[in-house]
Structure formats: structure tokens, C-alpha cells
Design a protein around this motif. Structure first.
Motif, PDB file in Angstrom:
ATOM      1  N   ILE A  37       2.305  56.972  54.239  1.00 54.45           N
ATOM      2  CA  ILE A  37       0.960  57.189  54.922  1.00 54.45           C
ATOM      3  C   ILE A  37       0.700  58.236  55.538  1.00 54.45           C
ATOM      4  O   ILE A  37      -0.247  58.905  55.745  1.00 54.45           O
ATOM      5  CB  ILE A  37       0.636  55.928  55.527  1.00 54.45           C
ATOM      6  N   PHE A  40       0.146  61.265  53.184  1.00 60.74           N
ATOM      7  CA  PHE A  40      -1.140  60.961  52.882  1.00 60.74           C
ATOM      8  C   PHE A  40      -2.303  61.388  53.657  1.00 60.74           C
ATOM      9  O   PHE A  40      -3.257  61.994  53.142  1.00 60.74           O
ATOM     10  CB  PHE A  40      -1.326  59.545  52.420  1.00 60.74           C
ATOM     11  N   MET A  41      -2.061  61.110  55.150  1.00 58.75           N
ATOM     12  CA  MET A  41      -3.069  61.466  55.988  1.00 58.75           C
ATOM     13  C   MET A  41      -3.351  63.069  55.802  1.00 58.75           C
ATOM     14  O   MET A  41      -4.556  63.431  56.190  1.00 58.75           O
ATOM     15  CB  MET A  41      -2.740  60.994  57.444  1.00 58.75           C
ATOM     16  N   LEU A  44      -5.072  63.957  53.074  1.00 56.75           N
ATOM     17  CA  LEU A  44      -6.646  63.462  52.946  1.00 56.75           C
ATOM     18  C   LEU A  44      -7.549  64.449  53.544  1.00 56.75           C
ATOM     19  O   LEU A  44      -8.459  64.814  53.195  1.00 56.75           O
ATOM     20  CB  LEU A  44      -6.669  62.154  53.778  1.00 56.75           C
ATOM     21  N   GLN A  48     -10.593  66.332  51.771  1.00 57.99           N
ATOM     22  CA  GLN A  48     -11.921  66.090  52.409  1.00 57.99           C
ATOM     23  C   GLN A  48     -12.581  67.716  52.539  1.00 57.99           C
ATOM     24  O   GLN A  48     -13.646  68.069  52.262  1.00 57.99           O
ATOM     25  CB  GLN A  48     -11.979  65.692  53.564  1.00 57.99           C
ATOM     26  N   ARG A  51     -13.274  68.848  48.987  1.00 61.36           N
ATOM     27  CA  ARG A  51     -14.434  68.117  48.505  1.00 61.36           C
ATOM     28  C   ARG A  51     -15.783  68.737  48.871  1.00 61.36           C
ATOM     29  O   ARG A  51     -16.611  68.811  48.147  1.00 61.36           O
ATOM     30  CB  ARG A  51     -14.431  66.617  48.921  1.00 61.36           C
ATOM     31  N   ALA A 145      -9.271  70.931  43.720  1.00 68.04           N
ATOM     32  CA  ALA A 145      -9.304  69.662  43.983  1.00 68.04           C
ATOM     33  C   ALA A 145      -8.691  68.658  43.017  1.00 68.04           C
ATOM     34  O   ALA A 145      -8.145  67.470  43.535  1.00 68.04           O
ATOM     35  CB  ALA A 145     -11.120  69.250  43.595  1.00 68.04           C
ATOM     36  N   GLU A 149      -6.399  65.954  44.561  1.00 70.87           N
ATOM     37  CA  GLU A 149      -6.614  64.533  44.418  1.00 70.87           C
ATOM     38  C   GLU A 149      -5.851  63.701  43.285  1.00 70.87           C
ATOM     39  O   GLU A 149      -5.680  62.819  43.712  1.00 70.87           O
ATOM     40  CB  GLU A 149      -8.300  64.312  43.664  1.00 70.87           C
ATOM     41  N   THR A 150      -5.134  64.491  42.588  1.00 72.20           N
ATOM     42  CA  THR A 150      -4.036  63.760  41.854  1.00 72.20           C
ATOM     43  C   THR A 150      -2.877  63.275  42.623  1.00 72.20           C
ATOM     44  O   THR A 150      -2.283  62.229  42.441  1.00 72.20           O
ATOM     45  CB  THR A 150      -3.548  64.894  40.702  1.00 72.20           C
ATOM     46  N   MET A 152      -3.220  62.618  45.761  1.00 74.09           N
ATOM     47  CA  MET A 152      -3.568  61.384  46.548  1.00 74.09           C
ATOM     48  C   MET A 152      -3.560  60.144  45.750  1.00 74.09           C
ATOM     49  O   MET A 152      -3.012  59.149  46.338  1.00 74.09           O
ATOM     50  CB  MET A 152      -5.000  61.608  47.117  1.00 74.09           C
ATOM     51  N   LYS A 153      -3.838  60.305  44.416  1.00 74.27           N
ATOM     52  CA  LYS A 153      -4.066  59.093  43.691  1.00 74.27           C
ATOM     53  C   LYS A 153      -2.348  58.723  43.398  1.00 74.27           C
ATOM     54  O   LYS A 153      -2.071  57.417  43.377  1.00 74.27           O
ATOM     55  CB  LYS A 153      -4.561  59.484  42.187  1.00 74.27           C
ATOM     56  N   LEU A 156      -1.193  56.988  46.601  1.00 74.71           N
ATOM     57  CA  LEU A 156      -1.883  55.701  46.958  1.00 74.71           C
ATOM     58  C   LEU A 156      -0.954  54.686  45.880  1.00 74.71           C
ATOM     59  O   LEU A 156      -0.783  53.592  46.383  1.00 74.71           O
ATOM     60  CB  LEU A 156      -3.509  55.923  46.650  1.00 74.71           C
TER      61      LEU A 156
ATOM     62  N   VAL B  75      -3.757  60.205  35.536  1.00 74.25           N
ATOM     63  CA  VAL B  75      -3.232  61.295  36.229  1.00 74.25           C
ATOM     64  C   VAL B  75      -3.173  62.525  35.177  1.00 74.25           C
ATOM     65  O   VAL B  75      -3.409  63.701  35.932  1.00 74.25           O
ATOM     66  CB  VAL B  75      -2.077  60.926  36.831  1.00 74.25           C
ATOM     67  N   THR B  78      -6.310  64.747  34.752  1.00 74.07           N
ATOM     68  CA  THR B  78      -6.912  64.346  36.122  1.00 74.07           C
ATOM     69  C   THR B  78      -8.506  64.363  35.941  1.00 74.07           C
ATOM     70  O   THR B  78      -8.810  65.384  35.237  1.00 74.07           O
ATOM     71  CB  THR B  78      -6.324  64.663  37.109  1.00 74.07           C
ATOM     72  N   VAL B  80     -11.932  65.201  37.734  1.00 78.70           N
ATOM     73  CA  VAL B  80     -12.628  65.682  38.750  1.00 78.70           C
ATOM     74  C   VAL B  80     -14.055  65.545  38.513  1.00 78.70           C
ATOM     75  O   VAL B  80     -14.700  66.051  37.520  1.00 78.70           O
ATOM     76  CB  VAL B  80     -12.412  67.171  39.143  1.00 78.70           C
ATOM     77  N   GLY B  85     -20.387  61.612  46.353  1.00 76.76           N
ATOM     78  CA  GLY B  85     -19.962  61.704  47.580  1.00 76.76           C
ATOM     79  C   GLY B  85     -18.626  61.979  47.831  1.00 76.76           C
ATOM     80  O   GLY B  85     -18.083  63.075  48.015  1.00 76.76           O
ATOM     81  N   LEU B  91     -11.519  57.039  43.906  1.00 77.33           N
ATOM     82  CA  LEU B  91     -10.532  57.196  44.926  1.00 77.33           C
ATOM     83  C   LEU B  91     -10.841  56.499  46.301  1.00 77.33           C
ATOM     84  O   LEU B  91      -9.739  56.076  46.647  1.00 77.33           O
ATOM     85  CB  LEU B  91     -10.703  58.770  44.955  1.00 77.33           C
ATOM     86  N   GLN B  94      -9.723  53.065  46.046  1.00 77.89           N
ATOM     87  CA  GLN B  94      -8.141  52.883  46.095  1.00 77.89           C
ATOM     88  C   GLN B  94      -7.579  53.166  47.408  1.00 77.89           C
ATOM     89  O   GLN B  94      -6.586  52.319  47.775  1.00 77.89           O
ATOM     90  CB  GLN B  94      -7.783  54.054  44.962  1.00 77.89           C
ATOM     91  N   ALA B  98      -5.186  50.620  49.206  1.00 72.54           N
ATOM     92  CA  ALA B  98      -3.861  50.887  49.734  1.00 72.54           C
ATOM     93  C   ALA B  98      -3.659  50.857  51.258  1.00 72.54           C
ATOM     94  O   ALA B  98      -2.660  50.491  51.652  1.00 72.54           O
ATOM     95  CB  ALA B  98      -3.624  51.905  48.840  1.00 72.54           C
ATOM     96  N   ILE B  99      -4.436  51.471  51.944  1.00 74.00           N
ATOM     97  CA  ILE B  99      -4.385  51.651  53.310  1.00 74.00           C
ATOM     98  C   ILE B  99      -5.079  50.612  54.068  1.00 74.00           C
ATOM     99  O   ILE B  99      -4.504  50.216  55.169  1.00 74.00           O
ATOM    100  CB  ILE B  99      -4.926  53.066  53.839  1.00 74.00           C
ATOM    101  N   LEU B 103     -11.204  55.113  54.647  1.00 71.54           N
ATOM    102  CA  LEU B 103     -10.949  56.673  55.455  1.00 71.54           C
ATOM    103  C   LEU B 103     -11.720  57.565  55.024  1.00 71.54           C
ATOM    104  O   LEU B 103     -11.905  58.720  55.551  1.00 71.54           O
ATOM    105  CB  LEU B 103      -9.715  57.097  55.223  1.00 71.54           C
ATOM    106  N   MET B 104     -12.559  57.316  53.837  1.00 66.30           N
ATOM    107  CA  MET B 104     -13.472  58.425  53.459  1.00 66.30           C
ATOM    108  C   MET B 104     -14.951  58.079  54.024  1.00 66.30           C
ATOM    109  O   MET B 104     -15.896  58.758  53.118  1.00 66.30           O
ATOM    110  CB  MET B 104     -13.498  58.709  52.020  1.00 66.30           C
TER     111      MET B 104
END
Lengths: 235, 108
Positions: A37, A40-41, A44, A48, A51, A145, A149-150, A152-153, A156, B75, B78, B80, B85, B91, B94, B98-99, B103-104
Motif C-alpha cells: 500500500i 502504491f501510494m 498513485l 495523478q 493523468r 501513463a 497505470e499498469t 498500479m493495476k 492493486l 495488462v 494495457t 489507456v 476523469g 482503475l 479497483q 483494494a484499498i 483515493l482518486m
């Protein structure tokens, strides 16, 4: 189920071993989950930012493409798009974050110079070049990205799996093992109490029998003494 | 092994990427998306040379449930998405699963 377990000392020892192993596994998995975790943070925050860049780059690229379409015409833009020879390539390598294999994407031929584009300098305009530039920049952000993002996936998925394992140990396996341990301990204690009670009873019976024997022997001895006294008086 | 980037969407969406050199693309006009988008996505998913799929976020709504799940959770390649947003595909959902928290969450 506790009733399915045979209440033997051997089973108790086996269950105690399993409890020890499960508790150790539970602690390790909890640490792994927390570590994942935290990792992951970090990703993340990065995701962001990427993104936001992606949305900005997409808007810019779209604006420039619309401008090129408006000024040069749709046919010219499509013609230029069809003339491209070099195409962007990506190479996916991997790195390991706490046992999770995440991709590292290397790209090549994304940014191209004017002569590499293949549609010729005379056949196009500055607006088409600007749109192509903007889309090349967008592709670079898309590649970044995709990498983030991969990762992250994958993380997760691993966090979910680890969480499920921790919960299974905490709420199912360990409570069942504790119940079985308690059941066997109670049964063994009960058997021990019964054994002590039985031993006590046997001892009491043995003592009673010995006392009876002693009393009988004493009575016989007394009777023998009385006979001897009577014979002596007669003489 | 080097791989490619694939773009799926309306001709308007894919043109810009073709201008940047993307050669693997599936043009699906807006009025055919409900019927043809599923096949286009499956074709790209089956293509071993594709490492990244680029789609417009709203186009995911035209996909059938199975294909959408397959492309969102894939994966390699992958996905995109652009124009959405928070993050590609599911994601955000998910992360919530999981958490345990969103968080987003976007600041409105």
C-alpha cells in the motif's frame, strides 16, 4: 469443525504447529500488504500527475488537429496521416516491487523530425506539423501513463490477493484452529480428570481390600490366641 | 521484443494518432460502435504485437460487458483511455475495492 478432530495429544501438537505457522504467515502477509500500500501510494501520486498531463496534452493535440483540419482541410490531414512511414515502437521490460513484476516501457521513434515523417515538406503545412508534434507529445505521455497505470493495476491485484489471504487467516483459519485447540485441550483435561478419578477409586478399593485382609488376619490371630489361652487353662 | 501502440475509435479520433505515426488502428464510425466496436477491440487484444491500446473513455460504454472487462483488466496490452476523469478503465473502482477508500476522488 471441532467435532471432526480426534482429541489426541498428537493432533493437539499438530494444531499448535499450524497455529504457530499461520500466525507467522499472518504477520508476514500483513507487513507485505502494508508495504504494498505504501509503494502504491507513491505510484498513485505519480499517476495523478501523469493523468493531468495526459488530459492537457490531449486537449492541446485535439485543438491543433482541429485547427489543421479547418485550415488545410480534412483530406490533406488524412493524406498526411496516411503517408507516415516510421511508427513508434515500445519495448517492455520489467522491474520488481515487493514481489510484483511491473513493466518499464521504453519507447523509440515517437518524436520524429520533419524529414522522418514521410509526407514531405512541400506537401504539408506548419499546422499539420504542429498537430503531428502535439500528437507525438501525447503519445509520449500515453506511454508513461501506460507504464504507471499498469504498475498500479498489478499492485492493486496483489494488494487485493494479499488482503484476502490476511482476512482468510484472521477470520477463518486461525479462529477454526483456536476452536479445535480449545476443544482438544478440554477433552484431554476431561480425560485426565476421569483418569485421576479412576485411579483414586482403584486406590480406595485396594486400600479397602487391604484393610479387610488385615482385619481378617487380626481376627484370626485373636481367635488363635484365645484358643491357646483356653488350652493353657484346661491344663 | 518491440511492440506497437494501437488506437481504436472513430476516424476523427484515430487521425491525430496516425499523424504521429501509429499504424495499428481500428476505425469504427460513431453510428457503428454498438455493433462493431466489440470485434475491433477483440482483434486488437488478440494482436501480440500491440503493447498499448488507446481509446476514448466514452467509447467503453459501447462495449459488451465481457469485452469491456477484458480490455479494462488487460495488462498486456494495457489500456489507456483519453477524455475520462480519473484513470483508465475501472482503475478507480479497483482502488476502492483494494484499498477501501476512493483515493482518486476529484476535487470539485
Amino acid at each position: 469443525m471441532a467435532e471432526d478432530v480426534k482429541p489426541t495429544r498428537k493432533n493437539l501438537m499438530a494444531i499448535e504447529d499450524r497455529i504457530e505457522l499461520s500466525e507467522r504467515g499472518h504477520d508476514t502477509l500483513e507487513q507485505k500488504r502494508d508495504g504494498l500500500i505504501m509503494e502504491f501510494m507513491d505510484i498513485l501520486d505519480q499517476a495523478q500527475d501523469v493523468r493531468n498531463d495526459l488530459n492537457e496534452d490531449y486537449e492541446t493535440a485535439q485543438r491543433k488537429l482541429n485547427m489543421a483540419r479547418a485550415m488545410e482541410g480534412d483530406v490533406a490531414v488524412r493524406g498526411a496521416a496516411a503517408a507516415l512511414k516510421e511508427h513508434p515502437e515500445i519495448t517492455i521490460q520489467s522491474k520488481n516491487i515487493m514481489g510484483v513484476v511491473v513493466p518499464q516501457i521504453e519507447s523509440s521513434k515517437v518524436k520524429k523530425s520533419l524529414d522522418e515523417r514521410g509526407y514531405g515538406l512541400l506537401g504539408s503545412s506548419a499546422r499539420i506539423d504542429e498537430a503531428a508534434d502535439a500528437y507525438e507529445e501525447l503519445l509520449e505521455t500515453i506511454i508513461l501513463a501506460a507504464e504507471v497505470e499498469t504498475a498500479m493495476k498489478k499492485m492493486l491485484t496483489e494488494i487485493e490477493t494479499t488482503k484476502r489471504r490476511v482476512n482468510a487467516l484472521e477470520f477463518k483459519l486461525l479462529p477454526d484452529l483456536y476452536t479445535n485447540q480449545e476443544y482438544i485441550e478440554q477433552k484431554l483435561e476431561e480425560q485426565e480428570r476421569e483418569e485421576i478419578f479412576r485411579m483414586k477409586k482403584i486406590k480406595e478399593k485396594k486400600e479397602e481390600a487391604e484393610a479387610e485382609e488385615a482385619a481378617a488376619a487380626e481376627a484370626a490371630a485373636e481367635a488363635a490366641d484365645a484358643d491357646a489361652d483356653a488350652v493353657a487353662v484346661d491344663e | 521484443m518491440s511492440q506497437e501502440i494501437a488506437v481504436i475509435g472513430s476516424p476523427d479520433f484515430t487521425t491525430g494518432f496516425r499523424l504521429a505515426g501509429v499504424q495499428t488502428f481500428e476505425n469504427v464510425p460513431d453510428d457503428e460502435k454498438d455493433d462493431a466496436l466489440d470485434d475491433a477491440v477483440e482483434r486488437v487484444l488478440d494482436n501480440e504485437n500491440v503493447g498499448i491500446i488507446v481509446m476514448y473513455d466514452d467509447d467503453l460504454d459501447h462495449l459488451s460487458r465481457g469485452t469491456r472487462k477484458a480490455v479494462e483488466t488487460s495488462v498486456e496490452p494495457t489500456l489507456v483511455t483519453l477524455g475520462g476523469g480519473a484513470g483508465s478503465g475501472d482503475l478507480r473502482g479497483q482502488i476502492k475495492r483494494a484499498i477501501g477508500i476512493d483515493l482518486m476522488e476529484e476535487d470539485d
